[in-house]
Scaffold this motif. Structure first.
Motif, PDB file in Angstrom:
ATOM      1  N   GLY A  47      28.978 -53.701  49.201  1.00 26.11           N
ATOM      2  CA  GLY A  47      27.802 -54.099  49.223  1.00 26.11           C
ATOM      3  C   GLY A  47      27.197 -53.991  47.835  1.00 26.11           C
ATOM      4  O   GLY A  47      26.910 -52.967  47.158  1.00 26.11           O
ATOM      5  N   VAL A  48      26.382 -55.209  47.624  1.00 18.73           N
ATOM      6  CA  VAL A  48      25.698 -55.176  46.326  1.00 18.73           C
ATOM      7  C   VAL A  48      24.081 -54.933  46.714  1.00 18.73           C
ATOM      8  O   VAL A  48      23.617 -54.207  45.820  1.00 18.73           O
ATOM      9  CB  VAL A  48      25.761 -56.712  45.528  1.00 18.73           C
ATOM     10  CG1 VAL A  48      24.745 -56.693  44.343  1.00 18.73           C
ATOM     11  CG2 VAL A  48      27.290 -57.028  45.199  1.00 18.73           C
ATOM     12  N   GLY A  49      23.640 -55.455  47.644  1.00 19.56           N
ATOM     13  CA  GLY A  49      22.262 -55.352  47.925  1.00 19.56           C
ATOM     14  C   GLY A  49      22.096 -56.002  49.339  1.00 19.56           C
ATOM     15  O   GLY A  49      22.595 -57.106  49.445  1.00 19.56           O
ATOM     16  N   CYS A  50      20.995 -55.451  49.998  1.00 13.73           N
ATOM     17  CA  CYS A  50      20.928 -56.094  51.435  1.00 13.73           C
ATOM     18  C   CYS A  50      19.303 -56.025  51.443  1.00 13.73           C
ATOM     19  O   CYS A  50      18.478 -55.462  50.857  1.00 13.73           O
ATOM     20  CB  CYS A  50      21.511 -55.355  52.677  1.00 13.73           C
ATOM     21  SG  CYS A  50      23.180 -55.354  52.443  1.00 13.73           S
ATOM     22  N   SER A  51      18.874 -57.156  52.406  1.00 16.55           N
ATOM     23  CA  SER A  51      17.379 -57.359  52.481  1.00 16.55           C
ATOM     24  C   SER A  51      17.177 -57.234  53.957  1.00 16.55           C
ATOM     25  O   SER A  51      17.869 -58.201  54.721  1.00 16.55           O
ATOM     26  CB  SER A  51      17.041 -58.627  51.962  1.00 16.55           C
ATOM     27  OG  SER A  51      15.459 -59.000  52.330  1.00 16.55           O
ATOM     28  N   GLY A  52      16.104 -56.644  54.540  1.00 20.19           N
ATOM     29  CA  GLY A  52      15.558 -56.593  55.974  1.00 20.19           C
ATOM     30  C   GLY A  52      14.876 -57.857  56.260  1.00 20.19           C
ATOM     31  O   GLY A  52      14.440 -58.588  55.200  1.00 20.19           O
ATOM     32  N   SER A  53      14.918 -58.228  57.450  1.00 18.23           N
ATOM     33  CA  SER A  53      14.127 -59.478  57.793  1.00 18.23           C
ATOM     34  C   SER A  53      12.422 -59.479  57.009  1.00 18.23           C
ATOM     35  O   SER A  53      12.116 -60.515  57.134  1.00 18.23           O
ATOM     36  CB  SER A  53      13.977 -59.777  59.327  1.00 18.23           C
ATOM     37  OG  SER A  53      13.475 -58.583  60.089  1.00 18.23           O
ATOM     38  N   GLY A  54      12.030 -58.049  57.244  1.00 14.48           N
ATOM     39  CA  GLY A  54      10.744 -58.191  56.725  1.00 14.48           C
ATOM     40  C   GLY A  54      10.649 -58.127  55.216  1.00 14.48           C
ATOM     41  O   GLY A  54       9.494 -57.848  54.500  1.00 14.48           O
ATOM     42  N   GLY A  55      11.771 -58.068  54.484  1.00 13.48           N
ATOM     43  CA  GLY A  55      11.686 -58.239  53.027  1.00 13.48           C
ATOM     44  C   GLY A  55      12.237 -57.000  52.174  1.00 13.48           C
ATOM     45  O   GLY A  55      12.108 -56.944  51.185  1.00 13.48           O
ATOM     46  N   ARG A  56      12.351 -55.680  52.919  1.00  9.94           N
ATOM     47  CA  ARG A  56      12.710 -54.487  52.214  1.00  9.94           C
ATOM     48  C   ARG A  56      14.004 -54.688  51.997  1.00  9.94           C
ATOM     49  O   ARG A  56      14.875 -55.419  52.202  1.00  9.94           O
ATOM     50  CB  ARG A  56      12.343 -53.351  53.064  1.00  9.94           C
ATOM     51  CG  ARG A  56      11.376 -53.137  53.524  1.00  9.94           C
ATOM     52  CD  ARG A  56      11.099 -51.958  54.209  1.00  9.94           C
ATOM     53  NE  ARG A  56       9.815 -51.459  54.660  1.00  9.94           N
ATOM     54  CZ  ARG A  56       9.362 -50.266  55.297  1.00  9.94           C
ATOM     55  NH1 ARG A  56      10.178 -49.333  55.441  1.00  9.94           N
ATOM     56  NH2 ARG A  56       7.990 -49.865  55.472  1.00  9.94           N
ATOM     57  N   THR A  57      14.373 -53.984  50.633  1.00  8.13           N
ATOM     58  CA  THR A  57      15.676 -54.266  50.137  1.00  8.13           C
ATOM     59  C   THR A  57      16.439 -52.781  49.952  1.00  8.13           C
ATOM     60  O   THR A  57      15.629 -51.720  49.737  1.00  8.13           O
ATOM     61  CB  THR A  57      15.626 -54.835  48.726  1.00  8.13           C
ATOM     62  OG1 THR A  57      14.681 -54.154  47.934  1.00  8.13           O
ATOM     63  CG2 THR A  57      15.138 -56.386  48.880  1.00  8.13           C
ATOM     64  N   ASN A  58      17.641 -52.905  49.521  1.00 12.25           N
ATOM     65  CA  ASN A  58      18.286 -51.651  49.345  1.00 12.25           C
ATOM     66  C   ASN A  58      19.537 -52.238  48.462  1.00 12.25           C
ATOM     67  O   ASN A  58      20.370 -53.131  48.905  1.00 12.25           O
ATOM     68  CB  ASN A  58      19.006 -51.400  50.737  1.00 12.25           C
ATOM     69  CG  ASN A  58      19.947 -50.127  50.638  1.00 12.25           C
ATOM     70  OD1 ASN A  58      19.761 -49.515  49.694  1.00 12.25           O
ATOM     71  ND2 ASN A  58      20.966 -49.859  51.443  1.00 12.25           N
ATOM     72  N   TYR A  59      19.636 -51.694  47.315  1.00 16.69           N
ATOM     73  CA  TYR A  59      20.600 -51.846  46.278  1.00 16.69           C
ATOM     74  C   TYR A  59      21.774 -50.705  46.034  1.00 16.69           C
ATOM     75  O   TYR A  59      21.288 -49.780  46.320  1.00 16.69           O
ATOM     76  CB  TYR A  59      19.991 -52.208  44.988  1.00 16.69           C
ATOM     77  CG  TYR A  59      19.144 -53.523  45.202  1.00 16.69           C
ATOM     78  CD1 TYR A  59      17.768 -53.114  45.371  1.00 16.69           C
ATOM     79  CD2 TYR A  59      19.494 -54.693  44.898  1.00 16.69           C
ATOM     80  CE1 TYR A  59      16.996 -54.192  45.262  1.00 16.69           C
ATOM     81  CE2 TYR A  59      18.509 -55.838  45.222  1.00 16.69           C
ATOM     82  CZ  TYR A  59      17.228 -55.675  45.272  1.00 16.69           C
ATOM     83  OH  TYR A  59      16.410 -56.644  45.279  1.00 16.69           O
ATOM     84  N   ALA A  60      22.930 -51.253  45.645  1.00 16.78           N
ATOM     85  CA  ALA A  60      23.836 -50.377  45.230  1.00 16.78           C
ATOM     86  C   ALA A  60      23.496 -49.860  43.835  1.00 16.78           C
ATOM     87  O   ALA A  60      22.839 -50.418  43.091  1.00 16.78           O
ATOM     88  CB  ALA A  60      25.344 -51.204  45.041  1.00 16.78           C
ATOM     89  N   ASP A  61      23.816 -48.366  43.836  1.00 17.58           N
ATOM     90  CA  ASP A  61      23.441 -47.927  42.386  1.00 17.58           C
ATOM     91  C   ASP A  61      23.672 -48.393  41.247  1.00 17.58           C
ATOM     92  O   ASP A  61      23.218 -48.509  40.170  1.00 17.58           O
ATOM     93  CB  ASP A  61      24.056 -46.306  42.266  1.00 17.58           C
ATOM     94  CG  ASP A  61      23.182 -45.394  43.643  1.00 17.58           C
ATOM     95  OD1 ASP A  61      23.770 -44.511  43.715  1.00 17.58           O
ATOM     96  OD2 ASP A  61      22.204 -45.748  43.848  1.00 17.58           O
ATOM     97  N   SER A  62      24.916 -49.294  41.206  1.00 21.13           N
ATOM     98  CA  SER A  62      25.548 -49.742  40.080  1.00 21.13           C
ATOM     99  C   SER A  62      24.533 -51.138  39.785  1.00 21.13           C
ATOM    100  O   SER A  62      24.824 -51.584  38.653  1.00 21.13           O
ATOM    101  CB  SER A  62      27.126 -50.293  40.477  1.00 21.13           C
ATOM    102  OG  SER A  62      27.016 -51.052  41.539  1.00 21.13           O
ATOM    103  N   VAL A  63      23.684 -51.400  40.752  1.00 18.99           N
ATOM    104  CA  VAL A  63      23.184 -52.864  40.207  1.00 18.99           C
ATOM    105  C   VAL A  63      21.643 -52.748  40.127  1.00 18.99           C
ATOM    106  O   VAL A  63      20.841 -53.602  39.821  1.00 18.99           O
ATOM    107  CB  VAL A  63      23.549 -54.003  40.939  1.00 18.99           C
ATOM    108  CG1 VAL A  63      25.149 -54.107  41.255  1.00 18.99           C
ATOM    109  CG2 VAL A  63      22.793 -53.763  42.496  1.00 18.99           C
TER     110      VAL A  63
END
Length: 125
Positions: A47-63
Motif C-alpha cells: 500500500g502506498v496510500g489510501c483515502s476514505g470516502s470522506g477524504g481522510r488519508t493514510n500513507y505508507a511511511d516511505s512516501v
C-alpha cells in the motif's frame, strides 16, 4: 460494474514528479474507500496510500511528505501526486476501490476488491 483505469506513469529522473490518475466508470466513487498500491519486481504488492470516502488519508511511511492522494468526485477520478521521486519508487502502480467503509485505515490490498490494470513508474537517471 466498477472499472478503474490508471494513467500517468512513465520514466522520470530522481527528484522529479509524476501525477497518476485513476478514472472510474460504472459507479460513483463518492462512497468508496480508494487506494494506491505498487508492486516492484520480486516484491509483494504494498500500500502506498489510501483515502476514505470522506477524504481522510493514510500513507505508507516511505512516501509520507512526498505523495498526496486527492479526489475529484465530479470527474469520478482519484489522483496520486508523487514528488521527490526516488529509484526505489520504481514499480507498477495500481489503484483499487473498496465498498467497505474504513478500510483506508489499513491500506492493505486484501480489503480492496476492484483493481485497475496498473501503470509503470520508473525512476532512473
Amino acid at each position: 460494474q466498477l472499472q478503474l483505469v490508471e494513467s500517468g506513469g512513465g520514466l522520470v529522473q530522481p527528484g522529479g514528479s509524476l501525477r497518476l490518475s485513476c478514472a472510474a466508470s460504472g459507479v460513483t466513487l463518492d462512497y468508496f474507500d480508494m487506494g494506491w498500491f505498487r508492486q516492484a519486481p520480486g516484491k509483494e504488492r504494498e500500500g502506498v496510500g489510501c483515502s476514505g470516502s470522506g477524504g481522510r488519508t493514510n500513507y505508507a511511511d516511505s512516501v509520507k511528505g512526498r505523495f498526496t492522494i486527492s479526489r475529484d468526485n465530479a470527474k469520478n477520478t482519484i489522483y496520486l501526486q508523487m514528488n521527490s521521486l526516488k529509484p526505489e519508487d520504481t514499480a507498477v502502480y495500481y489503484c483499487a476501490a473498496s465498498d467497505t467503509s474504513g478500510v483506508y485505515r489499513y491500506c492493505k490490498s486484501g480489503f480492496f476488491g476492484s483493481w485497475g490494470q496498473g501503470t509503470q513508474v520508473t525512476v532512473s537517471s
